[in-house]
Design an enzyme around this catalytic site. Structure first.
Site, PDB file in Angstrom:
ATOM      1  N   LYS A  77      38.971 -17.662  41.315  1.00  0.00           N
ATOM      2  CA  LYS A  77      39.921 -18.524  40.632  1.00  0.00           C
ATOM      3  C   LYS A  77      41.029 -17.683  40.000  1.00  0.00           C
ATOM      4  O   LYS A  77      40.785 -16.491  39.797  1.00  0.00           O
ATOM      5  CB  LYS A  77      39.208 -19.405  39.604  1.00  0.00           C
ATOM      6  CG  LYS A  77      38.777 -18.641  38.340  1.00  0.00           C
ATOM      7  CD  LYS A  77      38.239 -19.590  37.337  1.00  0.00           C
ATOM      8  CE  LYS A  77      39.096 -19.677  36.116  1.00  0.00           C
ATOM      9  NZ  LYS A  77      38.991 -18.609  35.144  1.00  0.00           N
TER      10      LYS A  77
ATOM     11  N   LYS B 275      25.361 -19.868  37.928  1.00  0.00           N
ATOM     12  CA  LYS B 275      24.440 -19.709  36.800  1.00  0.00           C
ATOM     13  C   LYS B 275      23.148 -20.467  37.085  1.00  0.00           C
ATOM     14  O   LYS B 275      23.176 -21.636  37.484  1.00  0.00           O
ATOM     15  CB  LYS B 275      25.075 -20.236  35.506  1.00  0.00           C
ATOM     16  CG  LYS B 275      26.250 -19.383  35.012  1.00  0.00           C
ATOM     17  CD  LYS B 275      26.804 -19.943  33.710  1.00  0.00           C
ATOM     18  CE  LYS B 275      28.131 -19.312  33.339  1.00  0.00           C
ATOM     19  NZ  LYS B 275      28.017 -18.069  32.612  1.00  0.00           N
TER      20      LYS B 275
ATOM     21  N   GLU C 267      33.567 -20.103  22.903  1.00  0.00           N
ATOM     22  CA  GLU C 267      33.491 -18.639  22.891  1.00  0.00           C
ATOM     23  C   GLU C 267      33.880 -18.158  21.506  1.00  0.00           C
ATOM     24  O   GLU C 267      34.812 -18.709  20.897  1.00  0.00           O
ATOM     25  CB  GLU C 267      34.456 -18.053  23.923  1.00  0.00           C
ATOM     26  CG  GLU C 267      34.007 -18.309  25.336  1.00  0.00           C
ATOM     27  CD  GLU C 267      34.983 -17.721  26.343  1.00  0.00           C
ATOM     28  OE1 GLU C 267      34.759 -16.584  26.771  1.00  0.00           O
ATOM     29  OE2 GLU C 267      35.961 -18.396  26.673  1.00  0.00           O
TER      30      GLU C 267
ATOM     31  N   ASP D  12      42.221 -22.538  32.497  1.00  0.00           N
ATOM     32  CA  ASP D  12      41.252 -21.443  32.533  1.00  0.00           C
ATOM     33  C   ASP D  12      39.808 -21.951  32.572  1.00  0.00           C
ATOM     34  O   ASP D  12      38.956 -21.364  33.226  1.00  0.00           O
ATOM     35  CB  ASP D  12      41.464 -20.563  31.288  1.00  0.00           C
ATOM     36  CG  ASP D  12      40.638 -19.292  31.323  1.00  0.00           C
ATOM     37  OD1 ASP D  12      40.682 -18.606  32.361  1.00  0.00           O
ATOM     38  OD2 ASP D  12      39.955 -18.982  30.329  1.00  0.00           O
TER      39      ASP D  12
ATOM     40  N   HIS E 143      35.500 -24.885  35.580  1.00  0.00           N
ATOM     41  CA  HIS E 143      34.110 -24.834  35.105  1.00  0.00           C
ATOM     42  C   HIS E 143      33.634 -26.165  34.490  1.00  0.00           C
ATOM     43  O   HIS E 143      32.560 -26.658  34.796  1.00  0.00           O
ATOM     44  CB  HIS E 143      33.925 -23.730  34.064  1.00  0.00           C
ATOM     45  CG  HIS E 143      34.432 -22.384  34.492  1.00  0.00           C
ATOM     46  ND1 HIS E 143      34.319 -21.918  35.774  1.00  0.00           N
ATOM     47  CD2 HIS E 143      35.063 -21.394  33.801  1.00  0.00           C
ATOM     48  CE1 HIS E 143      34.837 -20.697  35.855  1.00  0.00           C
ATOM     49  NE2 HIS E 143      35.308 -20.367  34.671  1.00  0.00           N
TER      50      HIS E 143
HETATM   51  C1  BG6 Z   1      36.371 -17.321  32.998  1.00  0.00           C
HETATM   52  C2  BG6 Z   1      37.577 -17.480  32.122  1.00  0.00           C
HETATM   53  O1  BG6 Z   1      36.529 -18.033  34.184  1.00  0.00           O
HETATM   54  O2  BG6 Z   1      35.234 -17.805  32.312  1.00  0.00           O
HETATM   55  C3  BG6 Z   1      37.383 -16.742  30.824  1.00  0.00           C
HETATM   56  O3  BG6 Z   1      38.716 -16.969  32.785  1.00  0.00           O
HETATM   57  C4  BG6 Z   1      36.112 -17.176  30.156  1.00  0.00           C
HETATM   58  O4  BG6 Z   1      38.478 -16.946  29.942  1.00  0.00           O
HETATM   59  C5  BG6 Z   1      34.953 -17.097  31.122  1.00  0.00           C
HETATM   60  O5  BG6 Z   1      35.884 -16.304  29.069  1.00  0.00           O
HETATM   61  C6  BG6 Z   1      33.700 -17.705  30.526  1.00  0.00           C
HETATM   62  O6  BG6 Z   1      32.624 -17.423  31.352  1.00  0.00           O
HETATM   63  P1  BG6 Z   1      31.155 -17.308  30.782  1.00  0.00           P
HETATM   64  O7  BG6 Z   1      30.313 -17.086  31.984  1.00  0.00           O
HETATM   65  O8  BG6 Z   1      31.151 -16.176  29.820  1.00  0.00           O
HETATM   66  O9  BG6 Z   1      30.902 -18.619  30.105  1.00  0.00           O
END
Ligand code: BG6
Length: 508
Positions: free
Chosen positions: A154, A188, A222, A241, A246
């Site tokens: 992505k 995951k 986050e 993003d 996601h």
């Molecule tokens: C990525 C984003 O796709 O996913 C990031 O670009 C983000 O900004 C990350 O931090 C989060 O992934 P995970 O697996 O840590 O939840």
């Protein structure tokens, strides 16, 4: 477990962070578990001039820091590193591709890898249309003598139009079944478990619909800011993003119908059906359904936290959103009228991703208890990360006189499976591509359908600057107004890092 066919994994952008942190450590983890074929090699490509040995030294460092199996498999890295090779060339220049092809073919002869290649684009997105074209012009898409697969990271486009154009560009050079669009969330373990929870248990599916579910809440928080990714993030923002890919994917897995088979087309057909049933949010209604926010500087326990506008690579007057909360509906028989709430942000109090199914309350309250508890509904919390697990909240009689009710948890945590190794998302996805299984990769139509839904929001934000970007102090749960999205007297759940003892204590 079936082993993949012999092949070479060719990584474009091999001197970058993704290769160092995720790709090579994951390939190493596959190696230590004997999941790679005997005839196998990795060819890293990039403009930086590195010898094989220099590349290996750097990757060794990455493996030591980020591999999931290195602790128990120490010593295996030296043997593994002999499988890594590097070739420096300017991947933007078409005229350099014939030499690269010669180099690849001689490596293929040496390693006896049967002309099977996986091309991984770990490059900036501006290279996505170019590399496949140059590969195809040099017949490196031709499967007559071995498989040729293309993995794309992505972002798949910047908006609907650019996503369509990217899909067209890719499909002009490679067939759709050769293209693997990676969304690491599907890699995951806990996300895949969502399908197992729903479709291998008789007790959930009968309740999984508008008759029994009040609303669905998805949070992906986050606790860190954008760090040194300010330059990228400035043009992206949280909607592109995290939400378009996601979070829409998580929502689709919650909402999809049972697939006919656990096979790529069956599952991907069901995912796309959900995306196509999303009720569009018209541009003029965006402020009613979507809240955007941006973290501002704050102080937590005496420690100064940077605001987004103070981050490296960020415009000091930036209006890029680092937080999004939204409400939407899925217009189909199963979900008509059930609100879905999703929320994501940087610099929130903790790192947590979870899906919460809020069931409808009982039609009549027979028992007494704490007023707030009586208002609460059964909740099924599916914790994606951290403290991965599942928790069901329900009412129980407080022992003693009368019939007082108390909320209790029934839970399972992956950490209880002592000897079980949880593979990383990249490890799982790379292995699947090596096996030619695209089930956990995104298909072109699903990507476009998600953009179609998100596009009016982007347009509204662009065309109506009066739509507020709410500031929230770094380290808090985002703008207060996002509570107003939720119907009735409820609010978002404010989860903690721990799922164990949820509601009893909170680790941040
Ligand atoms: C990525 C984003 O796709 O996913 C990031 O670009 C983000 O900004 C990350 O931090 C989060 O992934 P995970 O697996 O840590 O939840």
């Amino acid at each position: 477990m079936r082993q993949p066919e012999k092949h070479i994994l060719v990584i474009f952008g091999a001197s970058g962070d993704l290769t160092y942190r995720k790709l090579i450590p994951s390939v190493f983890d596959l190696y230590t578990q004997k999941l790679l074929p005997d005839n196998f090699g990795v060819l890293g490509l990039g403009r930086t001039d590195l010898s094989d040995d220099q590349f290996r030294d750097k990757m060794k460092e990455g493996i030591e820091k980020f591999s999931g199996t290195i602790k128990t498999k120490k010593g295996m890295e030296e043997e593994f590193l002999t499988k890594l090779f590097y070739y420096a060339f300017n991947t933007k220049e078409e005229k350099e591709y014939p030499d690269f092809k010669n180099h690849l073919e001689s490596l293929n002869k040496k390693l006896k890898t049967g002309n099977n290649y996986i091309f991984y684009l770990a490059t900036p997105p501006s290279m996505y249309p170019l590399v496949p074209k140059f590969l195809a012009n040099n017949q490196l898409n031709d499967e007559s003598n071995g498989f040729k697969r293309l993995i794309v990271e992505k972002p798949f486009g910047y908006d609907l139009e650019s996503a369509r154009s990217l899909n067209r560009d890719l499909q002009n050079q490679f067939r759709e079944d050769q293209i693997y669009r990676i969304d690491h969330y599907l890699g995951k373990e806990t996300v895949q478990n969502l399908l197992v929870t729903r479709f291998s248990n008789g007790i959930f599916e009968p309740l999984w619909n508008r008759n029994f579910i009040d609303h669905v809440e998805i949070t992906s928080a986050e606790d860190i800011g954008v760090g040194d990714r300010g330059g990228y993030y400035e043009d992206s923002g949280a909607l592109r993003d995290m939400v378009q890919n996601h979070l829409m994917l998580l929502a689709s897995l919650v909402a999809m119908e049972p697939p006919a088979l656990i096979k790529d087309e069956s599952i991907r057909n069901e995912i796309v059906k959900v995306m196509q049933s999303l009720r569009p949010i018209p541009e003029e209604k965006v402020p009613e359904f979507v809240i955007r926010g941006q973290y501002i500087g704050s102080e937590i326990r005496g420690k100064k936290q940077k605001g987004y506008r103070e981050e490296k690579g960020v415009n000091p007057k930036s209006r890029t959103e680092t937080f999004v909360a939204m409400k939407f509906f899925i217009d189909n028989w199963r979900w008509a009228g059930v609100p879905f709430y999703i929320r994501t942000g940087k610099s929130l109090p903790t790192r947590v991703t979870e899906i919460v199914i809020h069931f409808r309350p009982t039609p009549h309250h027979l028992f007494h208890g704490d007023k707030d508890i009586m208002k609460q509904k059964n909740q099924l919390v599916i914790r994606i990360q951290p403290d991965e697990g599942i928790l069901l909240k329900f009412g129980m009689k407080v022992p003693g006189a009368g019939f007082n009710v108390q909320d209790v948890n029934m839970d399972f945590h992956y950490s209880e499976l002592n000897d079980t190794y949880l593979p990383s998302a990249y490890e799982r996805l790379l292995l699947d591509c090596m096996l030619g299984d695209a089930t956990l990769y995104s298909r072109a139509d699903a990507v476009e359908a998600a953009w179609e839904f998100v596009d009016p929001i982007l347009k509204a934000w662009k065309n109506q600057p009066c739509i507020k970007v709410h500031g929230y102090p770094a380290g808090t749960w985002g703008p207060d107004v996002s509570d107003q999205l939720i119907e009735g007297e409820q609010t978002w759940r404010y989860p903690c890092k721990n799922l164990v003892g949820d509601g009893e204590y909170c680790e941040l």
